[in-house]
Design an enzyme around this catalytic site. Structure first.
Site, mmCIF file in Angstrom:
data_model
loop_
_atom_site.group_PDB
_atom_site.id
_atom_site.type_symbol
_atom_site.label_atom_id
_atom_site.label_comp_id
_atom_site.label_asym_id
_atom_site.label_seq_id
_atom_site.Cartn_x
_atom_site.Cartn_y
_atom_site.Cartn_z
ATOM 1 N N LYS A 126 0.835 -1.210 0.000
ATOM 2 C CA LYS A 126 0.000 0.000 0.000
ATOM 3 C C LYS A 126 0.868 1.257 0.000
ATOM 4 C CE LYS A 126 -3.655 2.615 0.237
ATOM 5 N NZ LYS A 126 -4.615 2.656 1.352
ATOM 6 N N LYS A 168 -0.961 11.920 4.983
ATOM 7 C CA LYS A 168 -0.495 10.912 5.942
ATOM 8 C C LYS A 168 0.092 9.700 5.212
ATOM 9 C CE LYS A 168 -3.189 7.853 7.224
ATOM 10 N NZ LYS A 168 -3.551 6.455 6.832
#
Length: 301
Positions: free
Chosen positions: A172, A241
């Site tokens: 990811k 983030k």
């Protein structure tokens, strides 16, 4: 049929909840916001007052919160899942966190006899709402197979990337570096073309018919041209983030990230200017510098 829990009922979590219920699973959910608990109840799920209550009524629990600290609190905190799930239960971490953070859960959960699936997702709010998320699963083969039906309720592209916890989050993080740099390229190319005198619609049509066309491009460009910068399900803080995780992983592995680092700085500037808006709002920063606007031209009267 297994009883399912879901902690974190944000834009992603509530969409996942809807599809779990649609597929017949008994669902208990927890969120700090009362309005989200009411929404879950309206969908047919059972709202709970704590992670502990979710643990006590679930065989499998999804965690879809914002960051690694929240995941650790949900799992290892005073009312955490580690203390209150029965042995043989499974935790599925669908939140995007640093690989090292999900690895920290391995030993305490193993000692408690609880299974762990490192399963970040991609697809955004639309993927969660439509049950079409891409899922990157790192878990033991037998745990993956035992829970695949539950995963299929929320995703349609499910990849068993490894048996090693942390590899799901690693995939990811690499993906988010790719997505973040793609966003930056879309923003810059649209501003460049419009500033140089090309209609935004023309750029959209040509780019969308070329080799770089993708659902990501079409959704992003269309939202920019419609000037929709809030409430589209892709908050700028989340991408910022995620890119931070990608950059930390690059530093740890000694990988040069020239374009990703530029994208990260662009998102840093964007979140300073537009902290409550979505990813596409960054284009407004570039528009301000260039003195132009990427939007649909109004129809002539």
């Amino acid at each position: 049929m297994k009883r399912v829990g879901l902690i974190g009922l944000g834009d992603m979590g509530i969409g996942m909840a809807k599809n779990l219920l649609k597929n017949g699973f008994e669902l208990t959910g927890f969120d700090l916001r009362e309005e989200r608990l009411r929404e879950l109840a309206q969908l047919g799920g059972k709202p709970s007052a704590s992670s502990r209550e979710v643990a006590e009524t679930s065989d499998v629990v999804f965690i879809m919160v914002l960051n690694g600290q929240q995941v650790k609190e949900v799992v290892l905190g005073e009312n955490g899942l580690c203390q209150h799930l029965k042995p043989g239960s499974t935790i599925i971490v669908t939140a995007t966190i640093h690989p090292s953070e999900v690895k920290e859960l391995v030993q305490p959960l193993s000692e408690a006899g609880i299974n762990l699936m490192d399963t970040p997702v991609s697809g955004g709010k639309s993927g969660a709402d439509n049950g079409t998320l891409t899922m990157m699963v790192a878990a033991k083969e037998e745990i993956f197979k035992d829970n695949k039906t539950i995963l299929e309720a929320v995703g349609d592209k499910i990849f068993h990337v490894s048996e090693e916890i942390g590899i799901g989050q690693t995939v990811k993080a690499a993906l988010q570096a790719y997505i973040g740099t793609t966003f930056a390229a879309i923003f810059e190319s649209l501003v460049l073309g419009v500033k140089a005198g090309v209609k935004a619609e023309t750029l959209f049509e040509v780019f969308g018919s070329s080799g770089v066309s993708s659902p990501l491009f079409k959704n992003c460009a269309n939202l920019i041209m419609e000037r929709k910068f809030k409430g589209t399900g892709s908050h700028i803080g989340t991408m910022y983030k995620d890119l931070g995780i990608s950059m930390n992983m690059a530093k740890e592995n000694g990988v040069a990230m020239f374009t990703a680092s530029a994208a990260y700085e662009l998102f840093r500037s964007g979140i300073s200017l537009f902290p409550d808006e979505d990813n596409w709002s960054i284009v407004k920063l570039l528009e301000q510098i260039a003195g132009t606007e990427v939007s649909y031209e109004p129809l002539e009267a």
